[in-house]
Design a protein around this motif. Structure first.
Motif, PDB file in Angstrom:
ATOM      1  N   ASP A 172     -29.290 -29.008  -0.986  1.00 42.82           N
ATOM      2  CA  ASP A 172     -30.168 -28.715   0.370  1.00 42.82           C
ATOM      3  C   ASP A 172     -31.510 -29.294   0.380  1.00 42.82           C
ATOM      4  O   ASP A 172     -32.259 -28.899   1.219  1.00 42.82           O
ATOM      5  N   ALA A 173     -31.804 -30.222  -0.520  1.00 46.22           N
ATOM      6  CA  ALA A 173     -33.182 -30.808  -0.555  1.00 46.22           C
ATOM      7  C   ALA A 173     -33.110 -32.055   0.273  1.00 46.22           C
ATOM      8  O   ALA A 173     -32.701 -33.435  -0.321  1.00 46.22           O
ATOM      9  N   GLN A 174     -33.002 -32.276   1.582  1.00 48.38           N
ATOM     10  CA  GLN A 174     -32.930 -33.274   2.573  1.00 48.38           C
ATOM     11  C   GLN A 174     -34.294 -33.965   2.730  1.00 48.38           C
ATOM     12  O   GLN A 174     -35.306 -33.559   2.337  1.00 48.38           O
ATOM     13  N   HIS A 175     -34.319 -35.173   3.117  1.00 45.98           N
ATOM     14  CA  HIS A 175     -35.421 -36.105   3.342  1.00 45.98           C
ATOM     15  C   HIS A 175     -36.166 -36.209   2.129  1.00 45.98           C
ATOM     16  O   HIS A 175     -37.745 -36.091   1.997  1.00 45.98           O
TER      17      HIS A 175
ATOM     18  N   VAL B  29     -40.617 -25.841  -3.247  1.00 40.71           N
ATOM     19  CA  VAL B  29     -41.083 -25.678  -1.703  1.00 40.71           C
ATOM     20  C   VAL B  29     -41.010 -27.217  -1.038  1.00 40.71           C
ATOM     21  O   VAL B  29     -41.283 -28.195  -1.668  1.00 40.71           O
ATOM     22  N   SER B  30     -40.971 -27.413   0.103  1.00 40.73           N
ATOM     23  CA  SER B  30     -41.257 -28.527   0.986  1.00 40.73           C
ATOM     24  C   SER B  30     -42.404 -28.982   0.715  1.00 40.73           C
ATOM     25  O   SER B  30     -43.548 -28.201   0.581  1.00 40.73           O
TER      26      SER B  30
ATOM     27  N   ALA C 207     -36.175 -28.547  -2.784  1.00 40.21           N
ATOM     28  CA  ALA C 207     -36.485 -28.322  -1.599  1.00 40.21           C
ATOM     29  C   ALA C 207     -36.515 -29.741  -0.809  1.00 40.21           C
ATOM     30  O   ALA C 207     -36.842 -30.761  -1.521  1.00 40.21           O
ATOM     31  N   SER C 208     -36.407 -29.552   0.560  1.00 45.84           N
ATOM     32  CA  SER C 208     -36.632 -30.789   1.467  1.00 45.84           C
ATOM     33  C   SER C 208     -38.066 -31.417   1.588  1.00 45.84           C
ATOM     34  O   SER C 208     -38.980 -30.526   1.146  1.00 45.84           O
ATOM     35  N   GLU C 209     -38.205 -32.588   2.121  1.00 41.70           N
ATOM     36  CA  GLU C 209     -39.310 -33.101   2.402  1.00 41.70           C
ATOM     37  C   GLU C 209     -40.492 -33.470   0.933  1.00 41.70           C
ATOM     38  O   GLU C 209     -41.228 -33.227   0.976  1.00 41.70           O
TER      39      GLU C 209
END
Length: 202
Positions: free
Chosen positions: A102-105, A43-44, A72-74
């Protein structure tokens, strides 16, 4: 913040971060051990820190493999694993940092630093990045060398014995990968750290 996890013996350790938060793992090895660590951020808002010290001598060998999966992102991750190898000791570090599409930032760093105290000691290192996302900050690096001869000479010129100078340089080298407290560390590992002059009194 959750209590840090201390790993000091062989095994495969798997952690799943399915809620936002911080995870801190310390690896402390002083004899022949093989450790595999896998962390999956589901999860983010997850953060994981892995710090390791492998101080190996005689003909012992130590292996540390890490697999950090940003799914996950963030998310954030930081890995700093250090080996100090003496006599005919052997060390191995393999670090895999995976960032899904899909795991940006993501902000992720992986570092392996090693010191060989004898010509017979040997080290194998292979940091690896597997990145499918395009908006991330990720880095890795590895170095293997000896104690700084110039620093040793400088300290000896000021009346510090060679053995004491070596100990001071090693203390500085490993300081950032040791837990702030030895709480939760086995008595054997505590004694080993203190005998090397690189642990804190508890």
């Amino acid at each position: 913040m959750a209590q840090p996890i201390i790993i000091s013996q062989s095994g495969s350790y798997h952690y799943v971060q399915d809620t936002a938060g911080e995870l801190t793992i310390y690896v402390l090895l002083f004899t022949s051990e093989e450790v595999d660590i896998e962390v999956s951020q589901m999860v983010s808002g997850c953060s994981v820190t892995i710090k390791g010290l492998c101080y190996i001598s005689n003909k012992d060998s130590a292996r540390v493999h890490t697999h950090v999966k940003h799914l996950a992102s963030e998310g954030q991750s930081q890995q700093v694993v250090k080996f100090v190898l003496n006599d005919e000791a052997k060390g191995e570090f393999f670090g895999e940092l995976y960032i899904a599409k899909d795991a940006q930032h993501i902000d992720a760093q992986q570092t392996n630093r090693n010191i060989l105290l004898s010509r017979q000691a040997s080290m194998r290192t292979r940091p690896q990045l597997i990145i499918y996302a395009d908006d991330v900050k990720a880095s890795h690096g590895a170095t293997t060398g000896q104690l700084d001869e110039n620093a040793l000479f400088y300290m000896q010129q000021r009346g510090i014995s060679k053995s004491t100078a070596q100990q001071l340089l090693l203390q500085a080298f490993v300081k950032d990968v040791l837990p702030l407290s030895l709480d939760g560390v086995s008595e054997h590992i505590q004694e080993r750290l203190l005998s090397l002059g690189i642990g804190e009194e508890v």
